[in-house]
Design a protein around this motif. Structure first.
Motif, PDB file in Angstrom:
ATOM      1  N   SER A  57       0.856  -1.185   0.000  1.00 51.92           N
ATOM      2  CA  SER A  57       0.000   0.000   0.000  1.00 51.92           C
ATOM      3  C   SER A  57       0.888   1.230   0.000  1.00 51.92           C
ATOM      4  CB  SER A  57      -0.903  -0.012   1.244  1.00 51.92           C
ATOM      5  OG  SER A  57      -1.798   1.076   1.230  1.00 51.92           O
ATOM      6  N   SER A  58       0.604   2.173  -0.907  1.00 55.01           N
ATOM      7  CA  SER A  58       1.417   3.399  -0.985  1.00 55.01           C
ATOM      8  C   SER A  58       0.993   4.351   0.125  1.00 55.01           C
ATOM      9  CB  SER A  58       1.232   4.065  -2.350  1.00 55.01           C
ATOM     10  OG  SER A  58       1.671   3.237  -3.380  1.00 55.01           O
ATOM     11  N   ASP A  59       1.772   4.376   1.206  1.00 49.00           N
ATOM     12  CA  ASP A  59       1.321   5.110   2.384  1.00 49.00           C
ATOM     13  C   ASP A  59       2.020   6.453   2.572  1.00 49.00           C
ATOM     14  OD1 ASP A  59       3.838   4.207   2.984  1.00 49.00           O
ATOM     15  OD2 ASP A  59       3.231   2.817   4.545  1.00 49.00           O
ATOM     16  N   ASN A  60       3.132   6.674   1.861  1.00 51.17           N
ATOM     17  CA  ASN A  60       3.936   7.862   2.093  1.00 51.17           C
ATOM     18  C   ASN A  60       4.523   8.323   0.760  1.00 51.17           C
ATOM     19  OD1 ASN A  60       6.623   9.205   2.452  1.00 51.17           O
ATOM     20  ND2 ASN A  60       6.113   9.039   4.622  1.00 51.17           N
ATOM     21  N   GLU A  61       4.135   9.514   0.320  1.00 48.32           N
ATOM     22  CA  GLU A  61       4.518   9.981  -1.020  1.00 48.32           C
ATOM     23  C   GLU A  61       6.030  10.009  -1.216  1.00 48.32           C
ATOM     24  OE1 GLU A  61       4.260  14.175  -3.372  1.00 48.32           O
ATOM     25  OE2 GLU A  61       2.348  13.432  -2.588  1.00 48.32           O
ATOM     26  N   LYS A 101      -6.887   2.768   6.059  1.00 46.87           N
ATOM     27  CA  LYS A 101      -7.691   2.431   4.873  1.00 46.87           C
ATOM     28  C   LYS A 101      -7.019   2.797   3.557  1.00 46.87           C
ATOM     29  CE  LYS A 101     -12.479   2.387   6.411  1.00 46.87           C
ATOM     30  NZ  LYS A 101     -13.778   3.002   6.178  1.00 46.87           N
ATOM     31  N   GLY A 102      -5.764   3.181   3.596  1.00 45.76           N
ATOM     32  CA  GLY A 102      -5.090   3.532   2.357  1.00 45.76           C
ATOM     33  C   GLY A 102      -5.084   5.039   2.130  1.00 45.76           C
ATOM     34  N   MET A 103      -4.164   5.499   1.267  1.00 48.34           N
ATOM     35  CA  MET A 103      -3.966   6.924   1.015  1.00 48.34           C
ATOM     36  C   MET A 103      -5.231   7.613   0.528  1.00 48.34           C
ATOM     37  SD  MET A 103      -1.133   8.744  -1.455  1.00 48.34           S
ATOM     38  CE  MET A 103       0.337   8.204  -0.603  1.00 48.34           C
ATOM     39  N   SER A 108      -2.814  11.075   5.361  1.00 42.80           N
ATOM     40  CA  SER A 108      -1.842  10.863   6.441  1.00 42.80           C
ATOM     41  C   SER A 108      -2.295   9.625   7.212  1.00 42.80           C
ATOM     42  CB  SER A 108      -1.809  12.069   7.378  1.00 42.80           C
ATOM     43  OG  SER A 108      -1.108  11.740   8.557  1.00 42.80           O
ATOM     44  N   PRO A 109      -1.447   8.565   7.271  1.00 38.50           N
ATOM     45  CA  PRO A 109      -1.892   7.296   7.864  1.00 38.50           C
ATOM     46  C   PRO A 109      -2.474   7.417   9.271  1.00 38.50           C
ATOM     47  CG  PRO A 109       0.197   6.983   6.761  1.00 38.50           C
ATOM     48  CD  PRO A 109      -0.095   8.454   6.711  1.00 38.50           C
ATOM     49  N   ARG A 110      -1.982   8.410  10.030  1.00 37.30           N
ATOM     50  CA  ARG A 110      -2.501   8.559  11.390  1.00 37.30           C
ATOM     51  C   ARG A 110      -3.582   9.629  11.473  1.00 37.30           C
ATOM     52  NH1 ARG A 110       3.319   8.523  14.187  1.00 37.30           N
ATOM     53  NH2 ARG A 110       3.878   8.977  12.037  1.00 37.30           N
ATOM     54  N   GLY A 111      -3.931  10.228  10.312  1.00 38.56           N
ATOM     55  CA  GLY A 111      -4.922  11.305  10.299  1.00 38.56           C
ATOM     56  C   GLY A 111      -6.342  10.789  10.144  1.00 38.56           C
ATOM     57  N   GLY A 310       9.761  -6.508   5.598  1.00 42.05           N
ATOM     58  CA  GLY A 310       8.755  -6.722   6.639  1.00 42.05           C
ATOM     59  C   GLY A 310       7.684  -5.649   6.691  1.00 42.05           C
ATOM     60  N   CYS A 311       7.091  -5.495   7.885  1.00 43.91           N
ATOM     61  CA  CYS A 311       6.051  -4.483   8.068  1.00 43.91           C
ATOM     62  C   CYS A 311       6.131  -3.954   9.498  1.00 43.91           C
ATOM     63  CB  CYS A 311       4.667  -5.044   7.765  1.00 43.91           C
ATOM     64  SG  CYS A 311       4.143  -6.368   8.869  1.00 43.91           S
ATOM     65  N   GLN A 312       5.378  -2.902   9.752  1.00 41.53           N
ATOM     66  CA  GLN A 312       5.385  -2.274  11.070  1.00 41.53           C
ATOM     67  C   GLN A 312       3.981  -1.773  11.409  1.00 41.53           C
ATOM     68  OE1 GLN A 312       7.702   1.408  10.985  1.00 41.53           O
ATOM     69  NE2 GLN A 312       6.922   1.928   8.956  1.00 41.53           N
ATOM     70  N   LYS A 313       3.775  -1.422  12.669  1.00 44.83           N
ATOM     71  CA  LYS A 313       2.511  -0.800  13.056  1.00 44.83           C
ATOM     72  C   LYS A 313       2.453   0.616  12.471  1.00 44.83           C
ATOM     73  CE  LYS A 313       1.193  -3.328  17.148  1.00 44.83           C
ATOM     74  NZ  LYS A 313       2.187  -4.400  17.242  1.00 44.83           N
ATOM     75  N   ILE A 314       1.243   1.162  12.381  1.00 46.32           N
ATOM     76  CA  ILE A 314       1.059   2.472  11.748  1.00 46.32           C
ATOM     77  C   ILE A 314       1.965   3.535  12.368  1.00 46.32           C
ATOM     78  CG2 ILE A 314      -0.600   4.375  11.507  1.00 46.32           C
ATOM     79  CD1 ILE A 314      -2.697   2.317  10.823  1.00 46.32           C
ATOM     80  N   ASP A 315       2.158   3.478  13.678  1.00 48.48           N
ATOM     81  CA  ASP A 315       2.982   4.497  14.320  1.00 48.48           C
ATOM     82  C   ASP A 315       4.431   4.028  14.506  1.00 48.48           C
ATOM     83  OD1 ASP A 315       2.468   2.594  16.201  1.00 48.48           O
ATOM     84  OD2 ASP A 315       1.451   3.915  17.629  1.00 48.48           O
ATOM     85  N   GLY A 316       4.858   3.040  13.710  1.00 46.73           N
ATOM     86  CA  GLY A 316       6.215   2.501  13.840  1.00 46.73           C
ATOM     87  C   GLY A 316       7.300   3.505  13.504  1.00 46.73           C
ATOM     88  N   GLY A 317       7.041   4.349  12.515  1.00 45.27           N
ATOM     89  CA  GLY A 317       7.968   5.435  12.199  1.00 45.27           C
ATOM     90  C   GLY A 317       9.191   5.052  11.392  1.00 45.27           C
ATOM     91  N   VAL A 318       9.285   3.807  10.913  1.00 49.93           N
ATOM     92  CA  VAL A 318      10.450   3.417  10.088  1.00 49.93           C
ATOM     93  C   VAL A 318      10.175   3.811   8.642  1.00 49.93           C
ATOM     94  CG1 VAL A 318      11.914   1.529   9.294  1.00 49.93           C
ATOM     95  CG2 VAL A 318      10.978   1.495  11.623  1.00 49.93           C
ATOM     96  N   TYR A 319      11.070   4.620   8.069  1.00 45.16           N
ATOM     97  CA  TYR A 319      10.918   5.118   6.695  1.00 45.16           C
ATOM     98  C   TYR A 319      10.947   3.957   5.695  1.00 45.16           C
ATOM     99  CZ  TYR A 319      12.344   7.603   2.407  1.00 45.16           C
ATOM    100  OH  TYR A 319      12.434   8.081   1.127  1.00 45.16           O
ATOM    101  N   GLY A 320       9.944   3.934   4.797  1.00 46.41           N
ATOM    102  CA  GLY A 320       9.947   2.934   3.732  1.00 46.41           C
ATOM    103  C   GLY A 320       9.658   1.518   4.180  1.00 46.41           C
ATOM    104  N   LYS A 321       8.958   1.366   5.325  1.00 44.89           N
ATOM    105  CA  LYS A 321       8.569   0.033   5.786  1.00 44.89           C
ATOM    106  C   LYS A 321       7.046  -0.047   5.770  1.00 44.89           C
ATOM    107  CE  LYS A 321       9.850  -3.338   9.314  1.00 44.89           C
ATOM    108  NZ  LYS A 321      10.700  -3.580  10.485  1.00 44.89           N
ATOM    109  N   SER A 322       6.516  -1.122   5.209  1.00 50.16           N
ATOM    110  CA  SER A 322       5.079  -1.265   4.998  1.00 50.16           C
ATOM    111  C   SER A 322       4.303  -1.175   6.310  1.00 50.16           C
ATOM    112  CB  SER A 322       4.794  -2.618   4.334  1.00 50.16           C
ATOM    113  OG  SER A 322       3.400  -2.826   4.209  1.00 50.16           O
TER     114      SER A 322
END
Length: 344
Positions: A57-61, A101-103, A108-111, A310-322
């Motif tokens: 999922s494209s979450d961060n431009e 729910k996607g971009m 903003s994923p947390r918005g 891998g992947c992370q939780k929405i508030d994980g904060g790792v750049y470029g991780k799903s």
């Protein structure tokens, strides 16, 4: 009787959004060129392998642009063997649609959810991709009405396992004007998948965005094998040699244009173990080498890949991780693309 839904606001038409966020003449030419190449691949006039690859999922431009820029550099090295189409899946929610729910819904994923900001965000992302990298992307047709906002920017579309039995998705697929893959349903029923392909290849009339519309049918509609889940909830792969020969036989029993298979190396084919995608992709290339009919029909692979493994939780904060399904990280992705090009 009133419906139990709140009508929030009328959203801008696709036409007005295209005028507000236009693409250059150079980008329009790139789209025409890339559309021709991918249609030639599915028609059998170009023997390169299509590689539909990118984040779940494209979450961060910024991270997506960084990722696609890396893909564009690799594309130059392997352009004789592989045609890369970045996955720019902007409607993709978590499986049950709760949480992120996607971009499209949440720029903003947390918005908060904001569909107006969402359609602007997905348009801007796709415009930047073609203008800055020279690649045109793939999108999942999750919400059929949204496709029109991006139809001048994409070169490939997919209909997901939970949507491919839905009549509206099949009818939209018949009119998108680019190759569209229809996934096998989560039950794994291959005849249902080919019914979806047949429906998408036929002319259809239906209601779309307040219009009565008619399509010509999509000669480049094809099957995507993504594995399935059995009655006990276990993942069952369907990328193996035996299944591919079975699908070839099933295609032969139907009068369909441009028989083609794309194989999704993740989802139930990998049991959602994203690192397995490397082995699975190479296994499929070996099947193509063993059997000329498989080589002819398997036109492409779909790989879920991003900057970090891998992947992370929405508030994980790792750049470029799903923040949705786990993905193959960049180093392994680059190695895989170069290895596949050597194998072809």
């Amino acid at each position: 009787m009133s419906m139990e839904m709140e009508f929030i606001r009328v959203l801008p038409s696709p036409q007005s959004l295209m005028e507000d966020f236009p693409i250059s003449n150079k980008a329009k030419k790139i789209k025409v060129q890339r559309d021709k190449i991918i249609k030639d691949i599915f028609a059998g006039n170009d023997d390169r392998l299509a590689m539909i690859i990118g984040p779940c999922s494209s979450d961060n431009e910024d991270a997506v642009l960084d990722y696609v820029s890396r893909l564009a550099k690799v594309q130059e090295k392997i352009k004789d063997k592989i045609f890369i189409v970045p996955r720019l899946y902007t409607n993709k929610p978590r499986t049950i649609g709760v949480g992120y729910k996607g971009m499209l819904h949440q720029p903003s994923p947390r918005g908060e959810e904001d569909m107006l900001e969402g359609i602007i965000a997905i348009r801007k992302l796709n415009v930047r991709v073609v203008e800055e990298t020279g690649l045109t992307g793939a999108e999942e047709i999750l919400y059929p009405e949204i496709f029109r906002y991006l139809s001048d920017l994409l070169c490939y579309a997919a209909v997901g396992a939970r949507s491919s039995e839905d009549q509206l998705h099949r009818m939209i697929a018949s009119g998108v004007g680019i190759p569209v893959g229809l996934k096998n349903p989560t039950s794994g029923d291959l005849s249902v998948m080919l019914n979806s392909v047949a429906a998408a290849q036929h002319s259809q009339e239906f209601l779309f965005r307040g219009w009565e519309v008619r399509t010509k049918g999509n000669a480049f509609a094809h099957a995507i094998l993504r594995g399935y889940v059995d009655s006990t909830g276990q993942s069952v792969p369907n990328y193996h040699y035996e299944t591919l020969t079975k699908v070839i036989q099933m295609y032969e029993g139907r009068d369909l244009d441009n028989p083609a298979i794309v194989i999704d190396t993740n989802h139930s084919n990998s049991g959602k173990k994203c690192l397995e995608q490397v082995r699975i992709a190479k296994d499929i290339i070996n099947s193509r080498k063993l059997n000329p009919d498989i080589k002819q029909i398997v036109k492409g692979l779909m790989v879920e890949s991003y900057i970090e493994d891998g992947c992370q939780k929405i508030d994980g904060g790792v750049y470029g991780k799903s923040i949705t399904d786990p993905c193959l990280g960049w180093e392994k992705t680059e190695r895989l693309l170069l290895d596949l090009a050597d194998m072809l």
